[in-house]
Design a protein around this motif. Structure first.
Motif, short mmCIF file in Angstrom:
data_model
loop_
_atom_site.label_atom_id
_atom_site.label_comp_id
_atom_site.label_asym_id
_atom_site.label_seq_id
_atom_site.Cartn_x
_atom_site.Cartn_y
_atom_site.Cartn_z
N GLU A 253 0.83 -1.21 0.00
CA GLU A 253 0.00 0.00 0.00
C GLU A 253 0.86 1.26 0.00
N GLY A 254 1.97 1.21 0.75
CA GLY A 254 2.88 2.36 0.80
C GLY A 254 3.52 2.63 -0.55
N VAL A 255 3.95 1.57 -1.24
CA VAL A 255 4.55 1.74 -2.57
C VAL A 255 3.54 2.34 -3.53
N CYS A 256 2.31 1.83 -3.52
CA CYS A 256 1.28 2.33 -4.42
C CYS A 256 0.95 3.80 -4.14
N ALA A 257 1.00 4.19 -2.87
CA ALA A 257 0.72 5.59 -2.52
C ALA A 257 1.80 6.51 -3.07
N PHE A 258 3.05 6.05 -3.05
CA PHE A 258 4.15 6.89 -3.54
C PHE A 258 4.22 6.93 -5.06
N ILE A 259 3.69 5.90 -5.72
CA ILE A 259 3.80 5.82 -7.19
C ILE A 259 3.23 7.06 -7.85
N GLY A 260 2.08 7.53 -7.35
CA GLY A 260 1.45 8.72 -7.93
C GLY A 260 2.34 9.94 -7.84
#
Length: 440
Positions: A253-260
């Motif tokens: 979830e943390g990785v996906c949040a930073f992707i944006g």
């Protein structure tokens, strides 16, 4: 009496290119290198030959069978089979001289003595990047790796590709919850889903002894699809009770949040729970990249997070995350699928200068001035008919030719011939340089 001639050939599993193809290959390699450097990765080159004890410190099984190993004097030596083990040795050896996080890229040849087959090679280029931390490494680095993958394939000219991500802790925690002990075998079978189909995978899982309820839960798990938020929510609702599973889910979830924040479009990444990668090596985020219009090529870039890069060489904990592009295989597959094509040009030369009469010194001076502007220029140095010299330029695909005689040397005005259109235009050296710069 002449000696018998040896037939010129190379071993199977090695790639050797003609000039036009080599130029195209080099262009791809330079594009990858330039993208890596834009993100601040530091170039590294390690020896092709390493001590066998270094390369085999953790490896065994298939790796040991495939490694090129030999002795020279008292030394037990091996050709490197990837760029990660040499990186581990390098970081452990030079850790007191490096600044962490250590961000390196390495583009070089590696060697594997496996059976050569279509699209697989014994000698091939890998293009790796890794970010190595000391004791810890923030999860945002995992997201940045996605940004590098995205930027690299955009720079290579691709738009329709998907970076698939997963997390090893999620997988391992889920297997613990299902009480599956043979994780490696299950992951190997699940990895066949896209090629073999659901029915074949279910059959093979059943044959290895998994009960119907476990298989149903496993298939339901890997079938979860949707946006990253939707997949995360579905995984949260499973309530596995596994601490490892929940830790991995938090990381995902943390990785996906930073992707944006890195500007990667939603269309170019997705959570894919079927991705496993090598079970023992990766410990967190894992990646695979596919070209959507060409699924038969398979993964074109892969990698992931690992807990301790150099544990076989130092007690210092060195967590890291990285990816690798197998450039030789990628180039071969793209060429076979007619996705990329070598042009007519078989030389980097942009202009061929042909000296006439007694103008060799003047022609060499003109060539030097053009090269000083960063343009590739060649002077035809050999004797021969003028038609043969123009034919030379045509065969190599050189875009422009200028013949310099006494009149041109006196006036400083040249007839620049466009070899594609056949048109000629009279112009001075400064205008020739402007025309040539439009090609670069």
């Amino acid at each position: 009496m002449s000696k018998n001639k040896i037939s010129p050939s190379i071993l199977p599993g090695f790639m050797e290119l003609l000039p036009a193809e080599q130029l195209l290959f080099n262009k791809m390699l330079d594009t990858i290198r330039n993208t890596y450097e834009k993100f601040g990765f530091i170039p590294l080159d390690t020896p092709v030959i390493e001590k066998s004890e270094i390369l085999l410190a953790k490896s065994g099984g298939e790796t040991e069978k495939q490694i090129y190993r030999f002795t020279k004097g008292d030394n037990d030596l091996s050709l490197r089979f990837d760029l990660t083990v040499p990186l581990a040795r390098y970081v452990a050896q030079h850790q007191n001289d490096l600044t962490f996080p250590f961000r390196r890229y390495h583009i070089g040849k590696v060697y594997r003595g496996e059976k050569p087959q279509k699209g697989r090679f014994r000698e091939f280029y890998q293009c790796d990047i890794d970010i190595i931390g000391s004791e810890s490494l923030s999860i945002i680095n995992d997201a940045e790796i996605l940004s590098v993958i995205y930027s690299t394939f955009k720079a290579l000219g691709f738009d329709d590709f998907t970076i698939r991500i997963n997390n090893r802790k999620v997988l391992n925690g889920f297997f613990e919850w299902l009480e599956i002990s043979s994780k490696t075998d299950v992951l190997r079978i699940v990895d066949k889903l896209e090629k073999a189909g659901l029915e074949a995978v279910v059959k093979e899982l059943s044959e290895m002894g998994l009960c119907k309820d476990t298989i149903d839960r496993l298939i339901a798990f890997i079938s979860i699809k949707g946006s990253s938020d939707e997949v995360i929510q579905s995984l949260r609702q499973m309530n596995t009770g596994s601490e490892l599973f929940n830790t991995g889910l938090d990381e995902l979830e943390g990785v996906c949040a930073f992707i944006g924040n890195f500007g990667i479009p939603q269309a170019n990444f997705e959570i894919d729970l079927t991705i496993a990668r090598g079970l023992d090596y990766y410990t967190g985020t894992i990646y695979e990249t596919v070209l959507n219009k060409y699924p038969g090529i398979g993964s074109v870039c892969s990698g992931g997070r690992y807990d301790n890069l150099a544990e076989n060489y130092t007690d210092r904990k060195l967590p890291g995350v990285g990816i690798s592009i197998g450039l030789t295989r990628l180039f071969y597959q793209l060429r076979e699928a007619n996705i990329i094509h070598a042009g007519k040009q078989s030389t980097p030369t942009k202009i061929l200068i042909i000296p006439m009469q007694e103008t060799m010194n003047y022609a060499l001076d003109i060539a030097t001035k053009i090269r000083n502007e960063g343009i590739s220029a060649e002077v035809f140095l050999n004797e021969g008919k003028l038609g043969k010299k123009f034919s030379y330029a045509d065969k190599l695909g050189i875009p422009y030719v200028v013949a310099i005689g006494e009149d041109e040397a006196k006036s400083g005005l040249f007839r620049l011939k466009d070899m594609h259109s056949g048109e000629q235009e009279a112009m001075g050296l400064s205008d020739i340089i402007k025309t040539l710069k439009k090609l670069t």
